[in-house]
Write a protein that holds these residues in place. Structure first.
Motif, mmCIF file in Angstrom:
data_model
loop_
_atom_site.group_PDB
_atom_site.id
_atom_site.type_symbol
_atom_site.label_atom_id
_atom_site.label_comp_id
_atom_site.label_asym_id
_atom_site.label_seq_id
_atom_site.Cartn_x
_atom_site.Cartn_y
_atom_site.Cartn_z
ATOM 1 N N GLU A 21 -1.861 -3.586 -1.058
ATOM 2 C CA GLU A 21 -0.588 -4.118 -1.546
ATOM 3 C C GLU A 21 -0.710 -4.595 -2.993
ATOM 4 O O GLU A 21 0.211 -4.415 -3.793
ATOM 5 N N ILE A 24 -0.597 -1.566 -5.159
ATOM 6 C CA ILE A 24 0.780 -1.085 -5.288
ATOM 7 C C ILE A 24 1.534 -1.936 -6.312
ATOM 8 O O ILE A 24 2.251 -1.410 -7.169
ATOM 9 N N ASN A 27 0.303 -0.985 -9.715
ATOM 10 C CA ASN A 27 0.859 0.321 -10.064
ATOM 11 C C ASN A 27 2.322 0.191 -10.511
ATOM 12 O O ASN A 27 2.729 0.789 -11.515
ATOM 13 N N ASN A 28 3.102 -0.591 -9.774
ATOM 14 C CA ASN A 28 4.505 -0.787 -10.130
ATOM 15 C C ASN A 28 4.652 -1.469 -11.487
ATOM 16 O O ASN A 28 5.522 -1.111 -12.283
#
Length: 152
Positions: A21, A24, A27-28
């Protein structure tokens, strides 16, 4: 000659979902305000250098879906020699990505950093650096855990 038994690798998402998580979220954050086509070229080039088959497969497929030319995808290993194929921003980002990815022999060269700083605003440069860092982390997860490449 002995046969080495294949070692079962973990699925990081299953055993450490909080790490997955966090990746992620990173990455976002890295993709925010970064041209999506440029992001894919960065991801492909780093994945090539890191020999991450899973990420390379995923991001070349994503690049094709985005409409990035086959020429740009195919020539990425030789981008510096492919005159006229890549924009100055793409070249600067790819050079910086290569320097960030391979730190075994040196620091990120001043010339490479200066080229990228001239091609991007400070915010954009930060996003390019963040994308290179992020895909390198994903590549290391993929290579270490040997994420399987899906058959198409």
């Amino acid at each position: 000659m002995t046969t080495i038994e294949k070692v079962r690798r973990i699925n990081l998402n299953q055993v450490s979902p909080e790490v997955y998580e966090a990746m992620i979220a990173l990455n976002n954050a890295a993709t925010k305000d970064l041209d999506p086509d440029l992001a894919e070229l960065i991801k492909i080039r780093a994945s090539q250098l890191n020999h991450c088959a899973f990420c390379l497969d995923m991001h070349t497929a994503d690049a094709r879906k985005r409409g990035i030319s086959e020429q740009k995808i195919t020539l990425l290993p030789a981008w510096a020699e492919a005159e006229g194929v890549y924009t100055e921003q793409e070249q600067a980002a790819l050079a910086l990505t290569e320097e960030i990815t391979d730190l075994t022999h040196r620091h990120v060269a001043d010339e490479v950093y200066a080229r990228a700083a001239a091609a991007f605003s400070e915010r954009e440069l930060g996003q390019v650096i963040a994308m290179a860092l992020t895909i390198n982390a994903w590549n290391r997860i993929g290579v270490t855990t040997r994420l399987p490449v899906p058959k198409r």
